[in-house]
Design a protein around this motif. Structure first.
Motif, PDB file in Angstrom:
ATOM      1  N   ASN A   1       0.834  -1.199   0.000  1.00 36.14           N
ATOM      2  CA  ASN A   1       0.000   0.000   0.000  1.00 36.14           C
ATOM      3  C   ASN A   1       0.869   1.251   0.000  1.00 36.14           C
ATOM      4  O   ASN A   1       1.803   1.382   0.794  1.00 36.14           O
ATOM      5  N   GLY A   2       0.572   2.149  -0.936  1.00 33.19           N
ATOM      6  CA  GLY A   2       1.338   3.381  -1.050  1.00 33.19           C
ATOM      7  C   GLY A   2       2.505   3.293  -2.026  1.00 33.19           C
ATOM      8  O   GLY A   2       3.069   4.327  -2.409  1.00 33.19           O
ATOM      9  N   ARG A   3       2.861   2.078  -2.442  1.00 30.38           N
ATOM     10  CA  ARG A   3       3.957   1.890  -3.397  1.00 30.38           C
ATOM     11  C   ARG A   3       3.490   1.286  -4.717  1.00 30.38           C
ATOM     12  O   ARG A   3       4.079   1.542  -5.758  1.00 30.38           O
ATOM     13  N   PHE A   4       2.464   0.444  -4.663  1.00 29.87           N
ATOM     14  CA  PHE A   4       1.952  -0.235  -5.856  1.00 29.87           C
ATOM     15  C   PHE A   4       0.601   0.361  -6.221  1.00 29.87           C
ATOM     16  O   PHE A   4      -0.177   0.764  -5.359  1.00 29.87           O
ATOM     17  N   THR A   5       0.323   0.356  -7.532  1.00 27.29           N
ATOM     18  CA  THR A   5      -0.965   0.831  -8.029  1.00 27.29           C
ATOM     19  C   THR A   5      -1.503  -0.152  -9.051  1.00 27.29           C
ATOM     20  O   THR A   5      -0.823  -0.462 -10.038  1.00 27.29           O
ATOM     21  N   ILE A   6      -2.714  -0.632  -8.801  1.00 27.93           N
ATOM     22  CA  ILE A   6      -3.378  -1.508  -9.757  1.00 27.93           C
ATOM     23  C   ILE A   6      -4.350  -0.673 -10.588  1.00 27.93           C
ATOM     24  O   ILE A   6      -4.999   0.244 -10.076  1.00 27.93           O
ATOM     25  N   SER A   7      -4.423  -0.986 -11.879  1.00 28.77           N
ATOM     26  CA  SER A   7      -5.343  -0.277 -12.760  1.00 28.77           C
ATOM     27  C   SER A   7      -5.759  -1.218 -13.882  1.00 28.77           C
ATOM     28  O   SER A   7      -5.163  -2.285 -14.066  1.00 28.77           O
ATOM     29  N   ARG A   8      -6.774  -0.822 -14.625  1.00 34.42           N
ATOM     30  CA  ARG A   8      -7.255  -1.663 -15.716  1.00 34.42           C
ATOM     31  C   ARG A   8      -7.756  -0.800 -16.858  1.00 34.42           C
ATOM     32  O   ARG A   8      -8.232   0.326 -16.639  1.00 34.42           O
ATOM     33  N   VAL A   9      -7.647  -1.342 -18.058  1.00 36.82           N
ATOM     34  CA  VAL A   9      -8.227  -0.731 -19.251  1.00 36.82           C
ATOM     35  C   VAL A   9      -9.108  -1.792 -19.876  1.00 36.82           C
ATOM     36  O   VAL A   9      -8.619  -2.732 -20.529  1.00 36.82           O
ATOM     37  N   ASN A  10     -10.399  -1.670 -19.665  1.00 33.30           N
ATOM     38  CA  ASN A  10     -11.313  -2.718 -20.120  1.00 33.30           C
ATOM     39  C   ASN A  10     -11.324  -2.857 -21.642  1.00 33.30           C
ATOM     40  O   ASN A  10     -11.497  -3.960 -22.163  1.00 33.30           O
ATOM     41  N   ALA A  11     -11.112  -1.751 -22.340  1.00 36.35           N
ATOM     42  CA  ALA A  11     -11.107  -1.807 -23.802  1.00 36.35           C
ATOM     43  C   ALA A  11      -9.939  -2.636 -24.337  1.00 36.35           C
ATOM     44  O   ALA A  11      -9.972  -3.096 -25.484  1.00 36.35           O
ATOM     45  N   LYS A  12      -8.905  -2.826 -23.499  1.00 35.49           N
ATOM     46  CA  LYS A  12      -7.733  -3.601 -23.910  1.00 35.49           C
ATOM     47  C   LYS A  12      -7.652  -4.956 -23.205  1.00 35.49           C
ATOM     48  O   LYS A  12      -6.660  -5.673 -23.360  1.00 35.49           O
ATOM     49  N   ASN A  13      -8.661  -5.283 -22.420  1.00 42.12           N
ATOM     50  CA  ASN A  13      -8.651  -6.531 -21.641  1.00 42.12           C
ATOM     51  C   ASN A  13      -7.355  -6.670 -20.837  1.00 42.12           C
ATOM     52  O   ASN A  13      -6.802  -7.774 -20.715  1.00 42.12           O
ATOM     53  N   THR A  14      -6.905  -5.579 -20.272  1.00 40.61           N
ATOM     54  CA  THR A  14      -5.598  -5.549 -19.627  1.00 40.61           C
ATOM     55  C   THR A  14      -5.681  -4.943 -18.232  1.00 40.61           C
ATOM     56  O   THR A  14      -6.365  -3.934 -18.024  1.00 40.61           O
ATOM     57  N   VAL A  15      -4.964  -5.577 -17.322  1.00 42.48           N
ATOM     58  CA  VAL A  15      -4.799  -5.052 -15.978  1.00 42.48           C
ATOM     59  C   VAL A  15      -3.308  -4.823 -15.744  1.00 42.48           C
ATOM     60  O   VAL A  15      -2.477  -5.577 -16.255  1.00 42.48           O
ATOM     61  N   TYR A  16      -2.999  -3.774 -15.001  1.00 38.02           N
ATOM     62  CA  TYR A  16      -1.616  -3.385 -14.761  1.00 38.02           C
ATOM     63  C   TYR A  16      -1.307  -3.370 -13.269  1.00 38.02           C
ATOM     64  O   TYR A  16      -2.202  -3.202 -12.438  1.00 38.02           O
ATOM     65  N   LEU A  17      -0.042  -3.506 -12.968  1.00 32.38           N
ATOM     66  CA  LEU A  17       0.442  -3.294 -11.614  1.00 32.38           C
ATOM     67  C   LEU A  17       1.700  -2.433 -11.717  1.00 32.38           C
ATOM     68  O   LEU A  17       2.743  -2.908 -12.177  1.00 32.38           O
TER      69      LEU A  17
END
Length: 124
Positions: free
Chosen positions: A65-81
């Motif tokens: 927490n505070g160092r990692f960020t999760i996100s997603r782009v549904n149009a690309k079927n992709t999740v990031y860390l």
């Protein structure tokens, strides 16, 4: 059959950053909770970050927490860390995971598919 393919792992020095990506197929991505798990050497695989299908719900383990960020782009079927300020304790295999529609994103037991994993090694 759900398929999850991670990329972006590697060797980085302490204090550095990395971004992991995971492309999903086989399930309606925009209605799937997604998460990232980490398995350190000799330890169990733990949920470290989760995101709801809308992206509005987020979960982080205390250790990231505070160092990692999760996100997603549904149009690309992709999740990031996005990982920042990495330490040797962040070393491990990182797995992308998917949970069915309606699942909680902060409960590890909700996830039913995992990718093959990508190695992250942080040197001191």
């Amino acid at each position: 059959q759900v398929q999850l393919v991670e990329s972006g792992g590697g060797l980085v020095q302490a204090g550095g950053s990395l971004r992991l990506s995971c492309v999903a197929s086989g399930r309606t991505f925009s209605r799937s909770a997604m998460g990232w798990f980490r398995q350190a050497p000799g330890k169990e695989r733990d949920l470290i970050a989760g995101i709801s299908w809308t992206g509005g719900g987020l979960y982080y383990a205390d250790s990231v927490n505070g160092r990692f960020t999760i996100s997603r782009v549904n149009a690309k079927n992709t999740v990031y860390l996005q990982m920042a300020n990495l330490t040797p304790e962040d070393t491990g295999v990182y797995y992308c995971a998917s949970a069915p529609y309606g699942s909680r994103w902060d409960l590890p037991g909700e996830y039913d598919y995992w990718g093959q994993g990508t190695q992250v090694t942080v040197s001191s």
